[in-house]
Design a protein around this motif. Structure first.
Motif, short mmCIF file in Angstrom:
data_model
loop_
_atom_site.label_atom_id
_atom_site.label_comp_id
_atom_site.label_asym_id
_atom_site.label_seq_id
_atom_site.Cartn_x
_atom_site.Cartn_y
_atom_site.Cartn_z
N HIS A 39 0.36 7.60 -2.88
CA HIS A 39 0.08 6.57 -3.81
C HIS A 39 1.10 6.24 -4.64
CE1 HIS A 39 -2.85 4.23 -6.18
NE2 HIS A 39 -2.34 4.62 -7.33
N THR A 67 -7.57 3.41 -10.05
CA THR A 67 -7.42 2.58 -8.82
C THR A 67 -8.13 3.05 -7.62
OG1 THR A 67 -5.39 3.48 -8.04
CG2 THR A 67 -5.14 1.72 -9.86
N PHE A 68 -8.52 2.08 -6.82
CA PHE A 68 -9.33 2.41 -5.72
C PHE A 68 -9.05 1.35 -4.75
CE2 PHE A 68 -12.98 3.17 -2.93
CZ PHE A 68 -12.97 4.62 -2.83
N ASP A 69 -8.60 1.58 -3.57
CA ASP A 69 -8.14 0.62 -2.49
C ASP A 69 -7.95 1.43 -1.02
OD1 ASP A 69 -7.24 -1.81 -1.01
OD2 ASP A 69 -5.20 -1.47 -1.63
N SER A 72 -12.20 -1.02 4.38
CA SER A 72 -13.60 -1.68 4.27
C SER A 72 -14.40 -0.83 5.11
CB SER A 72 -13.85 -2.99 4.39
OG SER A 72 -12.90 -3.83 3.36
N CYS A 103 -15.53 3.49 -0.03
CA CYS A 103 -14.46 2.98 0.61
C CYS A 103 -14.50 1.65 0.21
CB CYS A 103 -14.62 2.92 2.10
SG CYS A 103 -16.19 2.35 2.89
N GLY A 104 -13.56 0.78 0.75
CA GLY A 104 -13.19 -0.65 0.35
C GLY A 104 -12.45 -0.70 -0.88
N ASN A 105 -12.46 -1.79 -1.60
CA ASN A 105 -11.75 -1.87 -3.01
C ASN A 105 -12.32 -1.97 -4.35
OD1 ASN A 105 -12.46 -4.61 -2.55
ND2 ASN A 105 -10.55 -5.20 -1.91
N HIS A 131 -3.30 -0.68 2.76
CA HIS A 131 -4.30 0.08 1.37
C HIS A 131 -3.52 1.06 0.80
CE1 HIS A 131 -7.66 -2.50 2.92
NE2 HIS A 131 -7.40 -2.04 4.16
N ARG A 132 -3.62 1.05 -0.60
CA ARG A 132 -2.90 2.09 -1.43
C ARG A 132 -3.32 3.21 -1.80
NH1 ARG A 132 -1.58 0.05 -6.61
NH2 ARG A 132 -3.64 -1.05 -6.69
N PHE A 134 -5.95 5.72 -3.88
CA PHE A 134 -6.98 5.88 -5.02
C PHE A 134 -5.99 6.82 -6.27
CE2 PHE A 134 -7.89 9.51 -2.47
CZ PHE A 134 -7.57 10.69 -3.39
#
Length: 299
Positions: A39, A67-69, A72, A103-105, A131-132, A134
């Motif tokens: 990350h 942050t959370f990405d 999905s 999960c998801g963003n 996707h980055r 968390f």
């Protein structure tokens, strides 16, 4: 030669996917961060990372998502499959409370516990290049700094809904708002009683009259709750112990004839006394001498 290249490639994948358990422990209040590998760059797969956060029994742990990405949910199963985060809270009886897969963003809500042990597991199964991952902030706080849950007073003309004891206060009483004439509707009042570590709290119901019958718990109820009880998060992974974590009272004291039915002894040094009402007193109660509750407590 081809076989050697394949073996080397396999070794590289294994090395990139290796994610050792990270143990985080502090016996004093502190804060820090945990992140997905790499990350804020994209995470790899497959991964199975575990962050084990522990502290002294006199402290509690809270998580805030910065942050959370992640990938999905799967469109066919509507479940988190390609990557997900799993939070497990271990309570003071050793029971594991397992949250839903995340999960998801959409950034999840904070997780505020009264426990001193949490685990965060990050699992990826599919390749990812966008996707980055968390970043999560953990906070270790002194249990003594945690106040009572939020109280909600449905009728502003009342007062005395919720509060907390003061340090060194070994005895006292709690009255429902409006006692002894009435009580408010649509309200949740939380009172925190806390004493020093290794002390226990004794609660006795002096008077109780919330409804004409014991079946009317939805109208109003009084609950005495273990202040370390883990609420509103996940499912228990282990069987419950025989220890009582709360006692609920409805109706009036006429239904609790034995002295032992009107008292409660805490298992530790904090409890929450909670009044929940949907309606006010029944019309048949109006004019009676005392409506609501009065409890006394000591150590």
């Amino acid at each position: 030669m081809i076989l050697l290249i394949v073996i080397l490639h396999f070794i590289i994948i294994i090395e990139c996917s290796y994610c050792p358990i990270k143990h985080i422990h502090s016996s004093t209040p502190t804060t820090g961060f945990i992140e997905s590998p790499g990350h804020p760059s994209a995470y790899s797969a497959p991964l199975d990372c575990v962050f084990n956060i522990t502290t002294a029994a006199s402290n509690v742990i809270q998580l805030s998502f910065v942050t959370f990405d992640l990938a999905s949910k799967n469109q066919l199963s509507d479940q988190c499959l390609d990557s997900y985060l799993l939070v497990v809270v271990v309570d003071r009886h050793g029971r594991q409370h397992v949250g839903d897969r995340l999960c998801g963003n959409a950034v999840p809500s904070s997780i505020n516990t009264m426990q001193s042990w949490m685990q965060v597991q990050f699992v990826t199964t599919a390749a990812n290049n966008k996707h980055r991952g968390f970043r999560i902030q953990y906070r270790i706080l002194s249990e003594a700094a945690i106040q009572e849950p939020l109280s909600i007073l449905g009728e502003p003309m009342f007062s005395g809904c919720g509060g907390h004891s003061t340090p060194g206060q070994l005895s006292g009483e709690i009255l429902s708002p409006g006692y002894p004439s009435t009580y408010p509707k649509n309200s949740t009042c939380n009172w925190l009683i806390r004493v020093e570590a290794r002390q226990r709290i004794y609660i006795r119901i002096v008077h109780l009259h919330l409804a004409p019958t014991i079946a009317e718990c939805e109208r109003a109820s009084l609950t005495i709750i273990d202040g370390y009880k883990h609420e509103n998060f996940g499912n228990e992974r282990k069987e419950s112990t025989s220890e009582t974590s709360e006692a609920k009272f409805c109706g009036s004291q006429l239904y609790y004839s034995e002295e032992g039915m009107k008292s409660y002894l805490s298992s530790a040094n904090r409890i929450v006394v909670r009044l929940v009402t949907q309606e006010g007193p029944a019309s048949s109660m109006i004019g009676e001498e005392r409506i609501g509750f009065k409890v006394c407590r000591g150590v």
